[in-house]
Design a protein around this motif. Structure first.
Motif, short mmCIF file in Angstrom:
data_model
loop_
_atom_site.label_atom_id
_atom_site.label_comp_id
_atom_site.label_asym_id
_atom_site.label_seq_id
_atom_site.Cartn_x
_atom_site.Cartn_y
_atom_site.Cartn_z
N PRO A 229 0.85 -1.20 0.00
CA PRO A 229 0.00 0.00 0.00
C PRO A 229 0.88 1.25 0.00
CG PRO A 229 -0.71 -1.55 1.69
CD PRO A 229 0.61 -2.05 1.18
N THR A 230 0.37 2.33 -0.58
CA THR A 230 1.14 3.57 -0.69
C THR A 230 0.38 4.73 -0.06
OG1 THR A 230 2.09 2.81 -2.79
CG2 THR A 230 2.28 5.15 -2.29
N ILE A 231 1.04 5.43 0.86
CA ILE A 231 0.43 6.59 1.51
C ILE A 231 0.51 7.79 0.56
CG2 ILE A 231 0.54 8.17 3.47
CD1 ILE A 231 1.79 5.90 5.09
N VAL A 232 -0.62 8.43 0.31
CA VAL A 232 -0.64 9.60 -0.58
C VAL A 232 -0.99 10.89 0.16
CG1 VAL A 232 -1.10 8.32 -2.70
CG2 VAL A 232 -3.02 9.02 -1.27
N ILE A 233 -1.60 10.77 1.35
CA ILE A 233 -1.86 11.95 2.19
C ILE A 233 -1.46 11.60 3.62
CG2 ILE A 233 -3.59 13.53 3.13
CD1 ILE A 233 -5.24 13.15 0.63
N GLU A 234 -0.70 12.48 4.24
CA GLU A 234 -0.31 12.30 5.64
C GLU A 234 -0.54 13.60 6.39
OE1 GLU A 234 3.59 11.07 8.36
OE2 GLU A 234 3.55 10.64 6.21
N ASN A 235 -1.41 13.52 7.40
CA ASN A 235 -1.72 14.69 8.23
C ASN A 235 -2.14 15.90 7.40
OD1 ASN A 235 -2.08 15.92 10.70
ND2 ASN A 235 0.03 16.66 10.81
N GLY A 236 -2.99 15.62 6.40
CA GLY A 236 -3.53 16.70 5.58
C GLY A 236 -2.60 17.20 4.49
N LYS A 237 -1.43 16.57 4.33
CA LYS A 237 -0.46 17.00 3.33
C LYS A 237 -0.35 15.93 2.23
CE LYS A 237 0.65 20.71 5.63
NZ LYS A 237 0.26 22.05 5.14
N ILE A 238 -0.41 16.36 0.98
CA ILE A 238 -0.30 15.44 -0.15
C ILE A 238 1.16 15.06 -0.37
CG2 ILE A 238 -0.68 15.16 -2.64
CD1 ILE A 238 -2.99 17.15 -2.39
#
Length: 236
Positions: A94-103
């Motif tokens: 899986p790939t994270i594309v948004i973290e803590n509201g940041k793209i």
């Protein structure tokens, strides 16, 4: 005429092979399409299609190719089941594309994932403001999973300390299309006499009921043939 008969016979054989193949391989290919599953499904479909209409190919050769493909896919599925490394190689991570509201644009660029498509998938999750998102993850089957920040998550009964009625069973379908589901009654130790008694308490008889289901908390939902809706919103 003989050629038409051959195509009919080959088509039935092709459909039967696909049915047997999907039963052997299980439901994952349909419900969780990873890249490998996608390639495997297209390959099986192509072989089956050629078996159906390509009379220049021998039936035995096409069936052999289909069996080999099913065997390979089945073995790879077993490897994925037993080996974490094999599963990672075939399906990816899986790939994270948004973290803590940041793209995370670098991750998106690696997958060639556009902002337009990201916004579309967020809207499908009822997210219209990216600042509400704690994490957004692209799963191996291409779907987007969203975890909102705590202040934007839906409140549930546990948060409000509202008492709930426990549910221990799945909903039980009692009547469908006006017919009593006798097998469901027998499996759950319910009798037709009890069912008719419940209907009688609601001034109903079986012939009036389109659908009846007993929910896990013991409540019964009943839909009758007569809806008593004089002006339907959507009428065919």
């Amino acid at each position: 005429m003989l050629e038409h008969f051959e195509i009919i016979l080959r088509s039935f054989t092709s459909f039967g092979l696909l049915l047997v193949g999907t039963r052997i391989l299980g439901k994952q290919t349909i419900s969780q399409m990873t890249m490998f599953d996608f390639v495997a499904t297209i390959s099986l479909g192509a072989i089956s299609a050629n078996l159906a209409f390509n009379t220049s190919l021998k039936v035995s050769h096409t069936i052999l190719a289909f069996v080999i493909y099913v065997f390979i896919i089945f073995m790879i599925a077993l490897i994925s089941l037993k080996s974490k490394k094999g599963r990672k190689f075939l399906a990816g991570d899986p790939t994270i594309v948004i973290e803590n509201g940041k793209i995370l644009e670098k991750n998106m660029n690696k997958m060639r994932y556009t902002l337009d498509y990201l916004n579309q998938q967020l809207r499908e999750k009822d997210v219209f403001n990216i600042e509400e998102v704690l994490f957004a993850i692209i799963e191996t089957n291409g779907t987007l999973t969203v975890l909102k920040k705590p202040q934007f998550r839906n409140v549930n009964k546990q948060d409000l300390m509202i008492p709930i009625t426990p549910e221990f069973n799945l909903p039980i379908e009692l009547i469908m299309d006006g017919e009593v589901m006798k097998q469901n009654l027998d499996q759950n130790n319910l009798s037709e006499q009890w069912l008719h008694s419940e209907l009688k308490q609601r001034n109903l008889v079986q012939s009036n009921v389109l659908y009846a289901v007993l929910s896990g908390n013991g409540n019964m939902y009943i839909d009758t043939y007569e809806n008593h809706i004089h002006s339907p919103i959507d009428k065919e």
